[in-house]
Design an enzyme around this catalytic site. Structure first.
Site, PDB file in Angstrom:
ATOM      1  N   HIS A 288       0.887  -1.165   0.000  1.00 31.21           N
ATOM      2  CA  HIS A 288       0.000   0.000   0.000  1.00 31.21           C
ATOM      3  C   HIS A 288       0.931   1.223   0.000  1.00 31.21           C
ATOM      4  CE1 HIS A 288      -2.693   2.988   1.912  1.00 31.21           C
ATOM      5  NE2 HIS A 288      -3.701   2.234   1.533  1.00 31.21           N
TER       6      HIS A 288
ATOM      7  N   ASP B  41       3.586  -4.679   7.760  1.00 32.46           N
ATOM      8  CA  ASP B  41       2.359  -3.905   7.673  1.00 32.46           C
ATOM      9  C   ASP B  41       1.226  -4.924   7.825  1.00 32.46           C
ATOM     10  OD1 ASP B  41       0.075  -2.629   6.961  1.00 32.46           O
ATOM     11  OD2 ASP B  41       0.790  -1.883   5.035  1.00 32.46           O
TER      12      ASP B  41
ATOM     13  N   GLN C 254      -3.910  -5.529   6.809  1.00 31.55           N
ATOM     14  CA  GLN C 254      -4.898  -6.459   6.242  1.00 31.55           C
ATOM     15  C   GLN C 254      -4.855  -7.829   6.904  1.00 31.55           C
ATOM     16  OE1 GLN C 254      -7.352  -5.555   4.571  1.00 31.55           O
ATOM     17  NE2 GLN C 254      -6.625  -3.522   4.024  1.00 31.55           N
TER      18      GLN C 254
ATOM     19  N   LYS D 109     -10.138  -0.954  10.488  1.00 32.71           N
ATOM     20  CA  LYS D 109     -10.253  -2.085   9.557  1.00 32.71           C
ATOM     21  C   LYS D 109     -10.601  -3.372  10.296  1.00 32.71           C
ATOM     22  CE  LYS D 109      -6.821  -0.158   6.367  1.00 32.71           C
ATOM     23  NZ  LYS D 109      -7.581   0.250   5.197  1.00 32.71           N
TER      24      LYS D 109
ATOM     25  N   CYS E  34      -4.693   2.625  -3.728  1.00 32.35           N
ATOM     26  CA  CYS E  34      -3.459   3.119  -3.080  1.00 32.35           C
ATOM     27  C   CYS E  34      -2.299   2.157  -3.321  1.00 32.35           C
ATOM     28  CB  CYS E  34      -3.655   3.339  -1.580  1.00 32.35           C
ATOM     29  SG  CYS E  34      -4.879   4.568  -1.200  1.00 32.35           S
TER      30      CYS E  34
END
Ligand SMILES: Cc1ncc(COP(=O)(O)O)c(C=O)c1O
Length: 423
Positions: free
Chosen positions: A137, A213, A216, A239, A378
């Site tokens: 991202h 990261d 997700q 999220k 993104c």
């Protein structure tokens, strides 16, 4: 009067171990209609809906406990501080961190990654390498690009034509001995899962600091930072059923201790003289100014909700839904799907309909109550490498069910009819 269940709902209940019917009732927004149709929310990669328990936790805090934290010896301030600190502990337990000292609350994953680029960036010297992947991202790419001003090389591991990480290229770039390796656990644009554990081990063995990261991954599958062994991980509360404006930076205690502060001012200090200051204990050293207390409390409520369902069950449910959606989409001629097969992905489907722009597909779907994202997600460098400017993205969460997928499929067929591109 009870309506008759559709065939799809019945067979879904038989196949899924999760009670989506009950779960859906716990999300007030899902009672809404969009353009007179059932709300079908399929933009969970961007943000998720909130269960009543999260909304109530935030209201309860404002109605009964609101005060500034760590600043007063009076009852309200102590209650607010206790709840806010407990939210750090709850988050630590959720991802298997040692305790709340390893949990810094930020605004979102983007801010967590910027914090790392700023603080770790200070340790880097001209000529040092930083390694990321093409599946990032923008928030795990742009902050590292800023370090080029210091003469740092940013290497980007490539992807295979199916959208998997090119592991050989990753290994080759690791042989350049990067000081930092920062990668996403899963691509928000394609859903591709990366081989996290293997990558962390290889990066650590080569002497790099590892950053994941987890924006997700943490909302969608069990994540245990001690088992995975990364130095740092970033993710966002919104999220994972929590409110917006609250994010997390996990860091190993000794690593967080060794970093300089990011933002400075109130709350993050121990002592201040006219000349200099010393820093507060972890995690407060990284939480300058009045924090998002209600956000932290809302995030803790979201984690409790997810724990109640069970992260294994969430992952299994999304995988089944992904498989079902993939099969359904395969039945429609004129669809191009991007990314690997379901076993290598999270519950994300990225596609285009031949002859119709992604925004037009999303707009027709909206007319049908189906909320999906269209655009570059993104992740412009990744889409450029795939040779596309935009795609439509449908992404699932625990409250989605087969009728949601059926509505997506019906909407795509309507778009094909409307634009007269039915093959
Ligand atoms: C993989 C990934 N990383 C980082 C982010 C940034 O999250 P936020 O906008 O909450 O900072 C996103 C948002 O979609 C994402 O999908």
């Amino acid at each position: 009067m009870l309506r008759n269940k559709t065939k799809s709902e019945i067979s879904w209940k038989e196949k899924s171990s999760m009670n989506t019917e009950k779960i859906r009732k716990e999300f007030p927004i899902l009672r809404r209609k969009i353009n007179g149709r059932r709300l079908v929310y399929l933009d969970n990669t961007a943000t998720t809906q909130k269960p009543a328990s999260v909304i109530e936790a935030i209201t309860e805090y404002y109605e009964h406990h609101n005060a500034n934290v760590h600043r007063g010896i009076y009852t309200l301030s102590q209650e607010a501080s206790e709840k806010y600190e407990e939210a750090h502990e709850e988050t630590a337990r959720f991802i298997g961190a040692q305790n709340g000292e390893e949990i810094v609350f930020t605004r979102n994953a983007t801010e967590s990654l910027n914090l790392l680029a700023f603080t770790l960036g200070k340790e880097l010297k001209k000529g040092d390498h930083v390694l990321v992947t093409l599946l990032e991202h923008h928030s795990n790419l742009v902050p590292w690009q800023q370090l080029k001003e210091k003469g740092i090389h940013l290497d980007i591991a490539r992807v295979t034509p199916e959208g998997l990480l090119n592991e050989r290229d990753f290994e080759e770039k690791l042989s350049l001995k990067p000081k930092l390796v920062s990668f996403t656990a899963a691509s928000n644009a394609l859903g591709t899962r990366l081989p996290q554990k293997k990558m962390i081990k290889a990066a650590r063995d080569s002497g790099a600091t590892t950053i994941v990261d987890g924006a997700q991954a943490v909302p969608h599958e069990p994540v245990n930072v001690q088992k995975l062994g990364m130095d740092f991980m970033a993710f966002s509360g919104h999220k994972m059923l929590g409110p917006t404006g609250i994010g997390v930076l996990y860091g190993k205690k000794e690593r967080l201790e060794s970093l300089p502060p990011f933002l400075t001012g109130g709350d993050m200090i121990d002592t201040v003289t006219e000349e200099k200051s010393t820093w507060n204990a972890l995690p407060w050293k990284f939480e300058a100014g009045t924090p998002n207390v209600a956000g932290g409390i809302g995030l803790a409520a979201a984690i409790k909700y997810l724990n109640g369902v069970g992260m294994e069950a969430v992952a299994e449910h999304e995988q089944k839904l992904l498989q079902y959606a993939t099969n359904q989409l395969q039945e429609i001629p004129g669809i191009r799907r991007y990314g690997p097969s379901p076993e290598h992905k999270l519950g994300i489907i990225s596609f285009n309909v031949n002859g119709i722009h992604a925004h037009d597909v999303a707009s027709v779907l909206d007319q049908n109550g189906v909320q999906v994202r269209s655009g570059n997600h993104c992740a412009q460098p990744l889409l450029n490498a795939l040779g596309i400017k935009a795609s439509v993205r449908a992404s699932f969460y625990l409250y989605n069910d087969r009728p949601d997928v059926d509505a997506l499929v019906d909407g795509i067929r309507s778009a094909q009819k409307l634009f007269k591109v039915t093959p």
